[in-house]
Design a protein around this motif. Sequence first.
Motif: not given
Length: 260
Positions: A4-16
């Motif tokens: 995933l080099d160069g990628r920007v990914v938003l992840i929800t529910g990522a605290a655990r």
Amino acid sequence: MGKLDGRVVLITGAARGQGEREARLFAAEGAKVVLTDVLDGQGEAVAKDIGPGARYVPLDVGREEAWADAVAAAKEAFGKVDGLVNNAGILRFNELTGTPLDEFQQIIQVNQVGTFLGIKAVAPEIAAAGGGSIVNTASYAGVTGMAYVGAYAAAKHAIVGLTRVAALELARRNIRVNAMCPGAIDTAMSNPAQLDPEADAEQASRALDELYRKLVPLGRAGRPEEVARLALFLTSDDSSYITGQPFVIDGGWLAGVSVV
């Protein structure tokens, strides 16, 4: 070189749970990751532990204005967004005819509406970045029935349908959309003992495995890192010709009933 080099990914529910494992794996594979959640303290701690390539942004996925703020924060931090993992979700157990309306609506708002709002808010940014991928977290209960989780199953079935529609509409914008359908995964959602600071986490995991030993052909519950690896596959170019598909990851549970 990471996948995933160069990628920007938003992840929800990522605290655990699954979201945390996805964020850590994606970062290890070269992505800049935007972790979102309503558990601010835990989310901030995970982002800090990952390092400078991670940012935590508070996000209630059921609120459209909160999505606009999260996307703006992600772009401010890293300049673009070209990946989304709609992971956030909640689970409640209740007999269908005994489920209060407000409980049903809360589950739909977080699980189904939250996924819709994520696609709506982030897809234009992914298109502007030249394309990318969206991974929606559905469930084993999104492709079959399961007693006592009627609202959850309804929302997860809807996510599978939404995934297919989004894949059709967004393909021309170079955006792939797929869904993961996990079975029983050893996270706080299916194993609340993990939230008890006095509980033995290993013992709790063994107890969960024992519960599913007779139901799941592979004889255990899944691990969040196993789901994270599927999310990585669907986000990376390894799945470049795959879109609109639900991927069941359940240890064989959906395959059927064994008489042995």
